[in-house]
Design a protein around this motif. Sequence first.
Motif, mmCIF file in Angstrom:
data_model
loop_
_atom_site.group_PDB
_atom_site.id
_atom_site.type_symbol
_atom_site.label_atom_id
_atom_site.label_comp_id
_atom_site.label_asym_id
_atom_site.label_seq_id
_atom_site.Cartn_x
_atom_site.Cartn_y
_atom_site.Cartn_z
ATOM 1 N N ARG A 1 85.044 -4.306 -51.618
ATOM 2 C CA ARG A 1 84.764 -5.648 -51.090
ATOM 3 C C ARG A 1 83.285 -5.982 -51.218
ATOM 4 O O ARG A 1 82.912 -7.057 -51.675
ATOM 5 C CB ARG A 1 85.190 -5.709 -49.629
ATOM 6 C CG ARG A 1 84.826 -6.988 -48.935
ATOM 7 C CD ARG A 1 85.187 -6.899 -47.450
ATOM 8 N NE ARG A 1 85.056 -8.172 -46.827
ATOM 9 C CZ ARG A 1 84.105 -8.465 -45.941
ATOM 10 N NH1 ARG A 1 83.239 -7.552 -45.579
ATOM 11 N NH2 ARG A 1 84.042 -9.659 -45.408
ATOM 12 N N GLN B 1 88.438 -15.270 -50.879
ATOM 13 C CA GLN B 1 88.741 -14.757 -52.212
ATOM 14 C C GLN B 1 90.247 -14.860 -52.504
ATOM 15 O O GLN B 1 90.639 -15.169 -53.614
ATOM 16 C CB GLN B 1 88.249 -13.322 -52.346
ATOM 17 C CG GLN B 1 88.203 -12.851 -53.771
ATOM 18 C CD GLN B 1 87.649 -11.450 -53.880
ATOM 19 O OE1 GLN B 1 87.741 -10.663 -52.939
ATOM 20 N NE2 GLN B 1 87.078 -11.145 -55.019
ATOM 21 N N ARG B 2 91.069 -14.604 -51.499
ATOM 22 C CA ARG B 2 92.521 -14.738 -51.676
ATOM 23 C C ARG B 2 92.913 -16.177 -51.964
ATOM 24 O O ARG B 2 93.839 -16.436 -52.724
ATOM 25 C CB ARG B 2 93.263 -14.241 -50.438
ATOM 26 C CG ARG B 2 93.447 -12.744 -50.390
ATOM 27 C CD ARG B 2 94.448 -12.346 -49.311
ATOM 28 N NE ARG B 2 94.140 -12.899 -47.995
ATOM 29 C CZ ARG B 2 93.429 -12.268 -47.056
ATOM 30 N NH1 ARG B 2 92.956 -11.061 -47.272
ATOM 31 N NH2 ARG B 2 93.204 -12.836 -45.896
ATOM 32 N N SER B 3 92.195 -17.129 -51.345
ATOM 33 C CA SER B 3 92.514 -18.546 -51.569
ATOM 34 C C SER B 3 92.164 -18.978 -52.984
ATOM 35 O O SER B 3 92.711 -19.938 -53.494
ATOM 36 C CB SER B 3 91.789 -19.434 -50.556
ATOM 37 O OG SER B 3 90.414 -19.535 -50.884
ATOM 38 N N ASN C 1 87.253 -11.843 -47.718
ATOM 39 C CA ASN C 1 88.633 -11.500 -48.096
ATOM 40 C C ASN C 1 89.545 -12.724 -48.079
ATOM 41 O O ASN C 1 90.309 -12.954 -49.009
ATOM 42 C CB ASN C 1 89.200 -10.412 -47.182
ATOM 43 C CG ASN C 1 88.573 -9.063 -47.449
ATOM 44 O OD1 ASN C 1 88.081 -8.796 -48.544
ATOM 45 N ND2 ASN C 1 88.573 -8.204 -46.445
ATOM 46 N N ARG C 2 89.453 -13.510 -47.036
ATOM 47 C CA ARG C 2 90.299 -14.702 -46.901
ATOM 48 C C ARG C 2 89.975 -15.721 -47.981
ATOM 49 O O ARG C 2 90.864 -16.272 -48.628
ATOM 50 C CB ARG C 2 90.106 -15.319 -45.512
ATOM 51 C CG ARG C 2 90.907 -16.580 -45.281
ATOM 52 C CD ARG C 2 90.710 -17.124 -43.871
ATOM 53 N NE ARG C 2 89.333 -17.226 -43.449
ATOM 54 C CZ ARG C 2 88.539 -18.270 -43.703
ATOM 55 N NH1 ARG C 2 88.994 -19.292 -44.387
ATOM 56 N NH2 ARG C 2 87.298 -18.303 -43.264
#
Length: 168
Positions: A4, A52-54, A49-50
């Motif tokens: 990360r 990047q997922r979007s 993390n959130r």
Amino acid sequence: MAARDEEFSEYVAQRRTQLRRIAYLLCGDVHKAEDLVQTALMKLYVAWNRVQRSGNVDAYVRRILVNSGIDESRRPWRRENAGLDGLDPVATEGLAFEDRGALLAALNTLPSGQRRVVVLRFFVGLTIEETATDLHCSTGTVKSQSSRALARLNELLTPDFRAVGGPR
């Protein structure tokens, strides 16, 4: 966790210069721009993390820059002018030196909403819809702010450009 951090560091290395430029155009001050970028990167790290997922990290960071700029301009100590006039970042390409100063001065006279639209539409190169999404407003607002801003810039810059032999 190490992966990360590595991904985040790679993103920052690729985008930091662009983020500084956007922040500078939004606030008009080198030091405030650095603060905005730092704030944006801290907030991005927390949500990495959130976000990047979007899949739309750049839009998220631009939104943080805009919101942080608004927040900072509301703080009382930010209303004071720094005593370091004349310290502009060195530009490597683009307008001639004479025109660059006139453009930045004219950009600084625009209301903040118009300035944000101009920066996102014409510097970053976003579409009307992307700009509206980043600023959480309607496309009509982006169009009207853009139109008013360009008319004002044209009004302010046309005499300056004619004086230095630029476009008429």
